[in-house]
Write a protein that holds these residues in place. Sequence first.
Motif, PDB file in Angstrom:
ATOM      1  N   LEU A 197       0.837  -1.196   0.000  1.00 62.84           N
ATOM      2  CA  LEU A 197       0.000   0.000   0.000  1.00 62.84           C
ATOM      3  C   LEU A 197       0.877   1.253   0.000  1.00 62.84           C
ATOM      4  CD1 LEU A 197      -2.950   0.938   0.099  1.00 62.84           C
ATOM      5  CD2 LEU A 197      -2.750   1.040   2.586  1.00 62.84           C
ATOM      6  N   GLY A 198       0.545   2.178  -0.881  1.00 58.87           N
ATOM      7  CA  GLY A 198       1.359   3.379  -1.049  1.00 58.87           C
ATOM      8  C   GLY A 198       2.236   3.311  -2.274  1.00 58.87           C
ATOM      9  N   GLY A 199       2.338   2.122  -2.850  1.00 54.96           N
ATOM     10  CA  GLY A 199       3.133   1.970  -4.071  1.00 54.96           C
ATOM     11  C   GLY A 199       2.365   2.391  -5.308  1.00 54.96           C
ATOM     12  N   THR A 200       1.068   2.530  -5.197  1.00 48.26           N
ATOM     13  CA  THR A 200       0.116   2.845  -6.278  1.00 48.26           C
ATOM     14  C   THR A 200       0.314   1.923  -7.482  1.00 48.26           C
ATOM     15  OG1 THR A 200       1.409   4.707  -7.190  1.00 48.26           O
ATOM     16  CG2 THR A 200      -0.188   5.208  -5.451  1.00 48.26           C
ATOM     17  N   ALA A 202       6.232  -2.925   2.505  1.00 50.56           N
ATOM     18  CA  ALA A 202       7.216  -3.834   1.926  1.00 50.56           C
ATOM     19  C   ALA A 202       8.548  -3.110   1.781  1.00 50.56           C
ATOM     20  CB  ALA A 202       6.741  -4.340   0.574  1.00 50.56           C
ATOM     21  N   THR A 203       9.626  -3.858   1.883  1.00 50.56           N
ATOM     22  CA  THR A 203      10.959  -3.270   1.764  1.00 50.56           C
ATOM     23  C   THR A 203      11.149  -2.609   0.408  1.00 50.56           C
ATOM     24  OG1 THR A 203      11.827  -4.989   3.234  1.00 50.56           O
ATOM     25  CG2 THR A 203      13.428  -3.766   1.907  1.00 50.56           C
ATOM     26  N   ASN A 204      10.628  -3.260  -0.632  1.00 45.72           N
ATOM     27  CA  ASN A 204      10.715  -2.729  -1.996  1.00 45.72           C
ATOM     28  C   ASN A 204       9.321  -2.804  -2.599  1.00 45.72           C
ATOM     29  OD1 ASN A 204      11.010  -2.786  -4.973  1.00 45.72           O
ATOM     30  ND2 ASN A 204      13.198  -2.691  -4.524  1.00 45.72           N
ATOM     31  N   LEU A 205       8.685  -1.663  -2.772  1.00 43.39           N
ATOM     32  CA  LEU A 205       7.291  -1.643  -3.224  1.00 43.39           C
ATOM     33  C   LEU A 205       7.138  -2.090  -4.671  1.00 43.39           C
ATOM     34  CD1 LEU A 205       6.011   1.650  -1.520  1.00 43.39           C
ATOM     35  CD2 LEU A 205       5.655  -0.712  -0.802  1.00 43.39           C
ATOM     36  N   VAL A 206       8.146  -1.882  -5.488  1.00 41.89           N
ATOM     37  CA  VAL A 206       8.082  -2.357  -6.871  1.00 41.89           C
ATOM     38  C   VAL A 206       8.068  -3.883  -6.888  1.00 41.89           C
ATOM     39  CG1 VAL A 206       9.264  -2.441  -9.100  1.00 41.89           C
ATOM     40  CG2 VAL A 206       9.170  -0.288  -7.816  1.00 41.89           C
ATOM     41  N   ASP A 257       5.157  -9.503  -6.960  1.00 43.21           N
ATOM     42  CA  ASP A 257       5.465 -10.813  -6.373  1.00 43.21           C
ATOM     43  C   ASP A 257       4.270 -11.370  -5.606  1.00 43.21           C
ATOM     44  OD1 ASP A 257       7.174 -13.021  -5.455  1.00 43.21           O
ATOM     45  OD2 ASP A 257       6.962 -12.063  -3.491  1.00 43.21           O
ATOM     46  N   MET A 258       3.959 -12.628  -5.878  1.00 42.83           N
ATOM     47  CA  MET A 258       2.845 -13.308  -5.213  1.00 42.83           C
ATOM     48  C   MET A 258       3.350 -14.384  -4.255  1.00 42.83           C
ATOM     49  SD  MET A 258       0.038 -11.917  -6.472  1.00 42.83           S
ATOM     50  CE  MET A 258       0.930 -10.347  -6.391  1.00 42.83           C
ATOM     51  N   GLY A 259       4.618 -14.282  -3.861  1.00 44.20           N
ATOM     52  CA  GLY A 259       5.246 -15.334  -3.068  1.00 44.20           C
ATOM     53  C   GLY A 259       4.541 -15.651  -1.767  1.00 44.20           C
ATOM     54  N   ALA A 260       4.082 -14.619  -1.050  1.00 46.42           N
ATOM     55  CA  ALA A 260       3.419 -14.857   0.234  1.00 46.42           C
ATOM     56  C   ALA A 260       2.115 -15.626   0.040  1.00 46.42           C
ATOM     57  CB  ALA A 260       3.145 -13.534   0.941  1.00 46.42           C
TER      58      ALA A 260
END
Length: 470
Positions: free
Chosen positions: A227-230, A261-265, A270-273
Amino acid sequence: MTTRSEYDLLGNLNVPADAFYGIQTQRAANNFSITGVPISHFPELIKALAMVKAAAAHTNCEYGLLERTKADAIFDACQDLIQGHYHDQFIVDVIQGGAGTSTNMNANEVIANIALTKLGREKGDYQHLHPNDHVNRSQSTNDAYPTAACLGIQFAADSFIPVLSSLKASLEDKGKEFSNVLKMGRTQLQDAVPMTLGQEFDAFAVNLGEDIERIKEACTLLCEVNLGGTAIGTGINTPEGYAKKVVANLAELSGKPVVPATNLVEASSDMGAFVFFSGILKRLATKLSKMSNDLRLLSSGPRTGFGEIKLPEMQPGSSIMPGKVNPVIPEAMNQTAYQVIASDLAVTLAAEAGQLQLNAMEPMIIYNLLNSLKMLKEACEMLELRCIRGIDANADACLAHVENSIGIITALVPHIGYANSSRIARDALLSGTTVKTLILREKLLTEEQLNDLLKPENMIAPIPAKSAVQ
């Protein structure tokens, strides 16, 4: 039906006048009729979407990007959704094109129209409060939707874990109840060595208990959100520091320890979780199905099978065979497990199908995870209440199997040797004579020694250290 006309980039479209959703929701409802399952089927997702929108409205107001009056109206509308109101307005099919845009807009439009009514305005009067300009301010579907999914799955897990814990407790209760019921253990469907029926049910309980902890661990991975990465994680159209602030507000509102997230991009594609969480559900489903298989085997008969336990009789089992009662509850658990296992493959393929900075298959992932949790919750409640709690032991059948088994010879190997034990086992199998009779006939042990060695307590646990040395 009375309608109102709304407008978007494709033109005008009529929407039911009393609907709180708007034109983009209506278009999506017209386009997607795949599963027949609307978003409203998963209240946890609606609750999570509302929390995301409420956190965004609060943060936008703090930054001066949204007037206090509008922010308060949006926040109050979100609270209505969180409390379970207006969920019938979420009509879009959960499987949809557009990477969840239709779900996001369904939420934006419903919240906007609830807020408009709170402001004394008519539904669709978007010049005063707009789904995109105000409700969706500083957001994109690409960060709001997966963040809501992370929360929604955790909310669903919160209601599932107590059900799984209760099932575990009932299995433990049966373990205590059956602690003195001696029976034969089996490997590869062949007689192995004695055990108690209680040990068998204790093992079921421990097996499921492991995955309660795994589900909790998997939920921690879902606390890292984008959230916040738009749009793609760069944070376009947000003020500096917005991502950190909006996630902090979301954490306070949701009660979940979400962090940016550490890296929003990276997090936006990524769907890993989700894949990890799906794998845990598959693991649990596999265990539940294996346990159901065992229950069906142990209850098989009633006269020509194992017949070691008796399941509660839930319904007549045949339209042609009088008196037949089937193990319908474990069978239903099996089928639930197969569906969850299949859903894990769907999640895996959808996650792999992501391209570049976004995964357009997120709706498939979210639908399958929420549906698997819902199915497992209902099936585990069914299994506990309609099967496990009512299981009875057939102690006589269990004991008869032990006394007639060649497998008890294993307990005698340390005392008569492997070679003698193998020969006795073979002779017993060919002649139909019991192991005890052959050993006494050959005077390999006295009757007193044999009876002592074949006591239940001496066959279901390690040999005491002193006895082992002797």
